[in-house]
Design a protein around this motif. Sequence first.
Motif, mmCIF file in Angstrom:
data_model
loop_
_atom_site.group_PDB
_atom_site.id
_atom_site.type_symbol
_atom_site.label_atom_id
_atom_site.label_comp_id
_atom_site.label_asym_id
_atom_site.label_seq_id
_atom_site.Cartn_x
_atom_site.Cartn_y
_atom_site.Cartn_z
ATOM 1 N N SER A 1 0.862 -1.172 0.000
ATOM 2 C CA SER A 1 0.000 0.000 0.000
ATOM 3 C C SER A 1 0.898 1.222 0.000
ATOM 4 O O SER A 1 1.869 1.290 0.772
ATOM 5 C CB SER A 1 -0.890 0.014 1.243
ATOM 6 O OG SER A 1 -1.763 -1.088 1.240
ATOM 7 N N ILE A 2 0.579 2.179 -0.863
ATOM 8 C CA ILE A 2 1.394 3.377 -1.008
ATOM 9 C C ILE A 2 0.570 4.593 -0.627
ATOM 10 O O ILE A 2 -0.526 4.800 -1.152
ATOM 11 C CB ILE A 2 1.904 3.537 -2.444
ATOM 12 C CG1 ILE A 2 2.640 2.278 -2.896
ATOM 13 C CG2 ILE A 2 2.796 4.771 -2.556
ATOM 14 C CD1 ILE A 2 3.854 1.930 -2.060
ATOM 15 N N GLY A 3 1.116 5.367 0.276
ATOM 16 C CA GLY A 3 0.449 6.594 0.693
ATOM 17 C C GLY A 3 1.259 7.812 0.306
ATOM 18 O O GLY A 3 2.488 7.762 0.251
ATOM 19 N N TRP A 4 0.554 8.889 0.026
ATOM 20 C CA TRP A 4 1.188 10.204 -0.146
ATOM 21 C C TRP A 4 0.796 11.059 1.057
ATOM 22 O O TRP A 4 -0.377 11.129 1.425
ATOM 23 C CB TRP A 4 0.717 10.883 -1.418
ATOM 24 C CG TRP A 4 1.369 10.382 -2.663
ATOM 25 C CD1 TRP A 4 0.866 9.474 -3.557
ATOM 26 C CD2 TRP A 4 2.645 10.767 -3.167
ATOM 27 N NE1 TRP A 4 1.754 9.259 -4.580
ATOM 28 C CE2 TRP A 4 2.856 10.045 -4.372
ATOM 29 C CE3 TRP A 4 3.634 11.651 -2.751
ATOM 30 C CZ2 TRP A 4 4.017 10.182 -5.130
ATOM 31 C CZ3 TRP A 4 4.783 11.785 -3.503
ATOM 32 C CH2 TRP A 4 4.973 11.057 -4.683
ATOM 33 N N ALA B 1 5.377 3.488 2.064
ATOM 34 C CA ALA B 1 4.943 2.152 1.665
ATOM 35 C C ALA B 1 4.756 1.262 2.883
ATOM 36 O O ALA B 1 5.495 1.376 3.878
ATOM 37 C CB ALA B 1 5.966 1.529 0.720
ATOM 38 N N ASP B 2 3.775 0.384 2.789
ATOM 39 C CA ASP B 2 3.531 -0.578 3.864
ATOM 40 C C ASP B 2 2.975 -1.854 3.255
ATOM 41 O O ASP B 2 2.144 -1.788 2.358
ATOM 42 C CB ASP B 2 2.552 -0.003 4.872
ATOM 43 C CG ASP B 2 2.423 -0.889 6.080
ATOM 44 O OD1 ASP B 2 3.371 -0.877 6.897
ATOM 45 O OD2 ASP B 2 1.428 -1.604 6.205
ATOM 46 N N PRO B 3 3.392 -3.017 3.759
ATOM 47 C CA PRO B 3 2.939 -4.274 3.159
ATOM 48 C C PRO B 3 1.494 -4.646 3.480
ATOM 49 O O PRO B 3 0.952 -5.579 2.884
ATOM 50 C CB PRO B 3 3.912 -5.308 3.734
ATOM 51 C CG PRO B 3 4.388 -4.711 5.007
ATOM 52 C CD PRO B 3 4.436 -3.234 4.771
ATOM 53 N N LEU B 4 0.858 -3.941 4.396
ATOM 54 C CA LEU B 4 -0.499 -4.299 4.795
ATOM 55 C C LEU B 4 -1.536 -3.506 4.015
ATOM 56 O O LEU B 4 -1.310 -2.359 3.617
ATOM 57 C CB LEU B 4 -0.693 -4.071 6.295
ATOM 58 C CG LEU B 4 0.199 -4.894 7.215
ATOM 59 C CD1 LEU B 4 -0.089 -4.557 8.668
ATOM 60 C CD2 LEU B 4 0.020 -6.379 6.957
ATOM 61 N N ARG B 5 -2.706 -4.116 3.863
ATOM 62 C CA ARG B 5 -3.834 -3.444 3.235
ATOM 63 C C ARG B 5 -4.253 -2.256 4.083
ATOM 64 O O ARG B 5 -4.181 -2.278 5.310
ATOM 65 C CB ARG B 5 -4.991 -4.433 3.099
ATOM 66 C CG ARG B 5 -6.205 -3.865 2.380
ATOM 67 C CD ARG B 5 -7.239 -4.953 2.146
ATOM 68 N NE ARG B 5 -8.349 -4.479 1.316
ATOM 69 C CZ ARG B 5 -9.253 -5.268 0.778
ATOM 70 N NH1 ARG B 5 -9.193 -6.584 0.955
ATOM 71 N NH2 ARG B 5 -10.221 -4.768 0.057
ATOM 72 N N LYS B 6 -4.697 -1.209 3.402
ATOM 73 C CA LYS B 6 -5.183 -0.016 4.096
ATOM 74 C C LYS B 6 -6.684 0.137 3.849
ATOM 75 O O LYS B 6 -7.202 -0.239 2.809
ATOM 76 C CB LYS B 6 -4.429 1.230 3.630
ATOM 77 C CG LYS B 6 -2.950 1.216 4.014
ATOM 78 C CD LYS B 6 -2.760 1.304 5.517
ATOM 79 C CE LYS B 6 -1.300 1.280 5.913
ATOM 80 N NZ LYS B 6 -0.753 -0.075 5.985
ATOM 81 N N TYR B 7 -7.329 0.734 4.841
ATOM 82 C CA TYR B 7 -8.767 0.914 4.799
ATOM 83 C C TYR B 7 -9.095 2.392 5.003
ATOM 84 O O TYR B 7 -8.232 3.190 5.377
ATOM 85 C CB TYR B 7 -9.430 0.076 5.891
ATOM 86 C CG TYR B 7 -9.167 -1.405 5.748
ATOM 87 C CD1 TYR B 7 -8.041 -1.994 6.329
ATOM 88 C CD2 TYR B 7 -10.029 -2.211 5.019
ATOM 89 C CE1 TYR B 7 -7.787 -3.349 6.192
ATOM 90 C CE2 TYR B 7 -9.789 -3.562 4.879
ATOM 91 C CZ TYR B 7 -8.675 -4.129 5.458
ATOM 92 O OH TYR B 7 -8.431 -5.472 5.311
#
Length: 127
Positions: free
Chosen positions: A33-36, A98-104
Amino acid sequence: QVQLVESGGGLVQPGGSLRLSCAASAFTLNYYSIGWFRQAPGKEREGVSCISRPDGSTYYADSVKGRFTISRDNAKNTVYLQMNSLKPEDTAVYYCAADPLRKYRSNWSKGDLYDYWGQGTQVTVSS
């Protein structure tokens, strides 16, 4: 070594557009999961957008909804943030994470939940 590199920042006039890129080395972005996020001087870091594994669900802060679009190019191992109709209040250093877990919807904007961070790219919106 896991590394994220942002690019594409710069100076733009109000109403203009920029496209930020987040490129990864040593891992495949599609599995993360990629966040800005962004941080303006004197303000707390805030989540801007996220594209989540595994299904590509996307999330946006209310302040950018309808103006920003997050996308992923798996062939280039890159995530983009297309920013249109930019406003002076969008001025900040923008980071991808970045994080390997799903985001909600309930947790995508929590920066503490992301393992890897880039160095940031400056976006300045000014006339």
